[in-house]
Enzyme design. Structure first.
Site, PDB file in Angstrom:
ATOM      1  N   HIS A  33      25.581  14.482 -16.257  1.00  9.35           N
ATOM      2  CA  HIS A  33      25.173  15.894 -16.193  1.00  9.35           C
ATOM      3  C   HIS A  33      26.119  16.815 -16.974  1.00  9.35           C
ATOM      4  CE1 HIS A  33      22.651  18.672 -13.400  1.00  9.35           C
ATOM      5  NE2 HIS A  33      22.844  19.241 -14.566  1.00  9.35           N
ATOM      6  N   TYR A  46      20.333  18.623  -8.159  1.00  9.38           N
ATOM      7  CA  TYR A  46      19.267  19.576  -7.813  1.00  9.38           C
ATOM      8  C   TYR A  46      18.755  19.379  -6.390  1.00  9.38           C
ATOM      9  CZ  TYR A  46      18.904  20.201 -12.945  1.00  9.38           C
ATOM     10  OH  TYR A  46      19.162  20.431 -14.271  1.00  9.38           O
ATOM     11  N   LYS A  97      19.888  12.898 -13.537  1.00  7.05           N
ATOM     12  CA  LYS A  97      21.248  13.021 -14.095  1.00  7.05           C
ATOM     13  C   LYS A  97      22.282  12.610 -13.059  1.00  7.05           C
ATOM     14  CE  LYS A  97      19.438  17.058 -16.489  1.00  7.05           C
ATOM     15  NZ  LYS A  97      18.579  17.668 -15.449  1.00  7.05           N
ATOM     16  N   ASP A 122      12.115  16.569 -15.529  1.00  4.83           N
ATOM     17  CA  ASP A 122      13.579  16.543 -15.608  1.00  4.83           C
ATOM     18  C   ASP A 122      14.171  17.024 -14.286  1.00  4.83           C
ATOM     19  OD1 ASP A 122      16.091  16.626 -17.575  1.00  4.83           O
ATOM     20  OD2 ASP A 122      16.199  18.365 -16.242  1.00  4.83           O
TER      21      ASP A 122
END
Ligand SMILES: NC(=O)c1ccc[n+]([C@@H]2O[C@H](COP(=O)([O-])OP(=O)(O)OC[C@H]3O[C@@H](n4cnc5c(N)ncnc54)[C@H](OP(=O)(O)O)[C@@H]3O)[C@@H](O)[C@H]2O)c1
Length: 272
Positions: A106, A51, A76, A46
């Site tokens: 997200h 990120y 996401k 994930d």
């Protein structure tokens, strides 16, 4: 160790367990964590556009020797962006892969529906097998369901005994949306405490394993994060035991959300 799966509304099977890589540095740290996880038997990773480590996730997957089709890969859509389909293409380029298994909004910044046509377009273009949401509350799931041509398959939510959002999980089930548990260890904050220590000792497992097992027994796919190989292996070893009803009830009693349908990960809408 065999990871169980759950069928999603788009027909794919989501593993009940995987690795999350929030707050893992792009480069060697992410590559190592993903490599160790795949070696240990993880088959779900994930990540997210926010990120900043998609390239390293993709590199580790490609170099693992595990066939891409055996891995369930989630990223996401960062909802500060404009077009979810265009951003999915960019994610695929960074990940160096042909498709996503799951693409999530997200968080519902700007409302729960505006980004969905772009998400559906990503499915139609073959960029992702499934689409879903994250940090959506029960009312936002409903609002989206009314206008969606492709229904969301997953809602990824903060979920642990301390944030036990039973009402939200039930609302998801009613709409055909499988909940996935993020921050199952409370981002590391939920690992202490007498009740958890007692249950861990009684079952011969660690506090982290007990928290992960609890979420799996609630029917959620769980994605703990670690950058340490020993913990990555430890967190995976949760399919060889079961918490009994009394242990589950003791863990349920730790809830501080009082079964609220609120899916926020902190008080207030942190994204607005
Ligand atoms: N959709 C969203 O908005 C959202 C929000 C938050 C998280 N997520 C996803 O969910 C994933 C997991 O959530 P999270 O990162 O908040 O945290 P988490 O998995 O609840 O906890 C991770 C923390 O616990 C530590 N830890 C892991 N395993 C351990 C063990 N066996 N024993 C002791 N400590 C252990 C880790 O430290 P070390 O790494 O140092 O081992 C890290 O500090 C994220 O990585 C991300 O993929 C999504």
């Amino acid at each position: 160790m065999t990871v169980t799966t759950r069928k999603l509304s788009n027909g794919t099977e989501i593993p009940m367990f995987g690795l999350g890589v929030w707050q893992v540095d792009d480069g060697a740290q992410t590559e190592r964590a993903v490599t160790w996880a795949l070696e240990a038997g993880y088959r779900l990773i994930d990540t997210a556009q926010a990120y900043g480590n998609e390239a390293s996730v993709g590199k580790a997957i490609r170099e693992s020797g595990v066939p891409r089709e055996e891995i369930f890969l989630t990223t996401k859509f960062y909802p500060g962006g404009k077009d979810a389909r265009v951003e999915a293409e960019k994610s695929l380029e960074r990940l160096g892969t042909e498709y996503l298994d799951l693409y999530l909004i997200h968080w519902p910044q700007g409302g729960p529906t505006w980004a969905w046509p772009g998400m559906e377009a990503a499915v139609e273009a073959g960029l992702t097998k499934g689409i879903g949401i994250s940090n959506f509350g029960a009312d936002e799931i409903q609002e989206l369901s009314k206008v969606a041509n492709i229904q969301p398959a997953v809602n990824q939510i903060q979920f642990s005994p301390f944030e036990y959002r039973a009402g939200l999980v039930a609302a998801g089930e009613e709409a055909g949306v499988v909940s996935q548990a993020y921050s199952p260890l409370g981002t590391g904050r939920h690992l202490d405490g007498p009740a958890l220590a007692r249950i861990a000792e009684a079952t011969g497992h660690t506090p982290a394993q007990v928290l992960i097992r609890w979420a799996i027994q609630k029917g959620l796919s769980v994605i703990p994060k670690s950058v340490h190989q020993d913990r990555i292996v430890e967190n995976f070893n949760v399919f060889d035991f079961e918490l009994d009803d009394a242990a589950v009830a003791d863990l349920d009693a730790l809830d501080t959300t009082h079964q609220t349908a609120d899916a926020l990960s902190s008080s207030g809408k942190w994204w607005s």
